[in-house]
Design an enzyme around this catalytic site. Structure first.
Site, PDB file in Angstrom:
ATOM      1  N   ASP A  47      -5.213  -2.140  -2.470  1.00 45.77           N
ATOM      2  CA  ASP A  47      -5.320  -2.824  -1.187  1.00 45.77           C
ATOM      3  C   ASP A  47      -6.779  -3.165  -0.892  1.00 45.77           C
ATOM      4  O   ASP A  47      -7.689  -2.504  -1.404  1.00 45.77           O
ATOM      5  CB  ASP A  47      -4.797  -1.935  -0.059  1.00 45.77           C
ATOM      6  CG  ASP A  47      -3.290  -1.752  -0.126  1.00 45.77           C
ATOM      7  OD1 ASP A  47      -2.620  -2.613  -0.715  1.00 45.77           O
ATOM      8  OD2 ASP A  47      -2.804  -0.741   0.403  1.00 45.77           O
ATOM      9  N   TYR A  75      -6.283   9.806  -6.774  1.00 49.11           N
ATOM     10  CA  TYR A  75      -6.898   9.238  -5.570  1.00 49.11           C
ATOM     11  C   TYR A  75      -7.619  10.322  -4.786  1.00 49.11           C
ATOM     12  O   TYR A  75      -7.167  11.470  -4.738  1.00 49.11           O
ATOM     13  CB  TYR A  75      -5.834   8.635  -4.644  1.00 49.11           C
ATOM     14  CG  TYR A  75      -5.088   7.453  -5.191  1.00 49.11           C
ATOM     15  CD1 TYR A  75      -5.545   6.159  -4.979  1.00 49.11           C
ATOM     16  CD2 TYR A  75      -3.909   7.623  -5.908  1.00 49.11           C
ATOM     17  CE1 TYR A  75      -4.851   5.059  -5.470  1.00 49.11           C
ATOM     18  CE2 TYR A  75      -3.208   6.537  -6.403  1.00 49.11           C
ATOM     19  CZ  TYR A  75      -3.678   5.259  -6.185  1.00 49.11           C
ATOM     20  OH  TYR A  75      -2.994   4.184  -6.671  1.00 49.11           O
ATOM     21  N   ASP A  89      -2.187   2.722   8.123  1.00 52.68           N
ATOM     22  CA  ASP A  89      -3.608   2.906   7.798  1.00 52.68           C
ATOM     23  C   ASP A  89      -4.450   2.415   8.970  1.00 52.68           C
ATOM     24  O   ASP A  89      -3.926   1.933   9.974  1.00 52.68           O
ATOM     25  CB  ASP A  89      -3.982   2.212   6.479  1.00 52.68           C
ATOM     26  CG  ASP A  89      -3.772   0.702   6.508  1.00 52.68           C
ATOM     27  OD1 ASP A  89      -3.921   0.087   7.583  1.00 52.68           O
ATOM     28  OD2 ASP A  89      -3.448   0.122   5.455  1.00 52.68           O
ATOM     29  N   ARG A 188      -0.689   5.904   1.734  1.00 55.63           N
ATOM     30  CA  ARG A 188      -0.465   5.636   3.160  1.00 55.63           C
ATOM     31  C   ARG A 188       0.805   6.322   3.647  1.00 55.63           C
ATOM     32  O   ARG A 188       0.865   6.826   4.774  1.00 55.63           O
ATOM     33  CB  ARG A 188      -0.350   4.134   3.399  1.00 55.63           C
ATOM     34  CG  ARG A 188      -1.672   3.403   3.443  1.00 55.63           C
ATOM     35  CD  ARG A 188      -1.459   1.926   3.618  1.00 55.63           C
ATOM     36  NE  ARG A 188      -0.710   1.365   2.484  1.00 55.63           N
ATOM     37  CZ  ARG A 188      -0.300   0.105   2.430  1.00 55.63           C
ATOM     38  NH1 ARG A 188      -0.519  -0.708   3.427  1.00 55.63           N
ATOM     39  NH2 ARG A 188       0.348  -0.336   1.369  1.00 55.63           N
TER      40      ARG A 188
END
Length: 300
Positions: A47, A75, A89, A188
């Site tokens: 993203d 991550y 988010d 998310r």
């Protein structure tokens, strides 16, 4: 292998450290200009708000991307407990904010206990603003057009979910996490679901991908650095490090170049990288009964 930005480069992989604010498509366009070729593609979309490892294939290596083991990802992220948003988010509009009393009741131990439920194989409903297609159209496009959509839960695997730090700030509770997960996992959604389980809501405020398959930040380069020195991992090097290797003789090379099956080879299960006597990477072959057949041929 390094080249200048004016050189048309060979086949290979570029590991980009994507900056915040750019789409993965924009990164591919930048790499096209730097590499001097249109044949550029990426594996694993990030993203715009996310940073970190984006694996990009150049020329014939775009076809290799689909064969690399890129499903496992890592991550580092920051979640904010205490508010929900339209996008799960920080870029979305705030929907609900938890009271100070509710937040004060959330202990560090309660967060640690809740996280336990998200380790291993779990069922996860993707974020509504994901790139998943719904009747041929991206979910985020439908949401931004004002449509109401319902996405189905899918099975994903979280092999590691570590809570690194918890900070209590004016806006809520910040939680730094580090995650190893399977492809298709939405961080998310982890933020959203953890907040929902604790009864205060939650969303993602920062995301950095640190690894895709065997490619991590140690091999990644910023776009600015690539503009100064274009660093390419040659396709032969990537294939040799990723797959079992078979060094063909001259007769076998001729057969492999035309994609013909080979008899009498004992190849490992899965795919094997086939190399010519001079070290040229030729193809990926896999066992099929008594024969070895090509999965993909990379030379003409």
């Amino acid at each position: 292998m390094t080249t200048t930005s004016e050189t048309i480069v060979a086949d290979g992989i570029v590991v980009v450290d994507k900056p915040a604010g750019l789409t993965s498509h924009t990164v591919v366009a930048r790499v096209r200009r730097l590499a001097g070729t249109r044949k550029v593609g990426h594996a694993g979309t990030l993203d715009p708000m996310a940073t970190g490892v984006l694996v990009v294939g150049v020329n014939r290596a775009t076809r290799l991307l689909g064969h690399l083991q890129l499903a496992d990802k890592s991550y580092d992220a920051t979640l904010l407990l205490g508010a929900t948003t339209t996008t799960d988010d920080r870029e979305g509009e705030i929907l609900e904010v938890a009271s100070a009393d509710l937040l004060a009741a959330i202990t560090d131990e309660a967060i640690a206990v809740a996280v336990e439920d998200y380790r291993g194989e779990i069922s996860q409903i993707p974020s509504k603003v994901s790139a998943i297609k719904v009747d041929g159209k991206r979910a985020y496009e439908r949401v931004r057009a004002g449509e109401e959509i319902e996405l189905k839960a899918r099975s994903v695997t979280i092999s590691r979910y570590d809570v690194l730090q918890i900070r209590r700030i004016e806006q809520g509770i910040e939680v730094d996490i580090s995650v190893d997960c399977s492809s298709g996992t939405y961080i998310r959604a982890l933020a959203r679901d953890l907040g929902a389980q604790l009864g205060v809501g939650g969303h993602l405020t920062a995301l950095r991908r640190t690894r895709v398959g065997g490619f991590d930040l140690s091999a990644a380069h910023t776009l600015e650095a690539l503009g100064d020195e274009f660093v390419l991992l040659p396709i032969a090097e990537v294939a040799a490090e990723t797959f079992p290797r078979f060094d063909a003789d001259a007769e076998q090379e001729l057969a492999i170049r035309t994609g013909r099956p080979l008899a009498g080879l004992k190849l490992a299960e899965g795919e094997t990288a086939m190399f010519a006597p001079d070290g040229t990477f030729l193809a990926l072959y896999a066992p099929h009964g008594p024969l070895a057949k090509p999965s993909a041929v990379f030379v003409g």
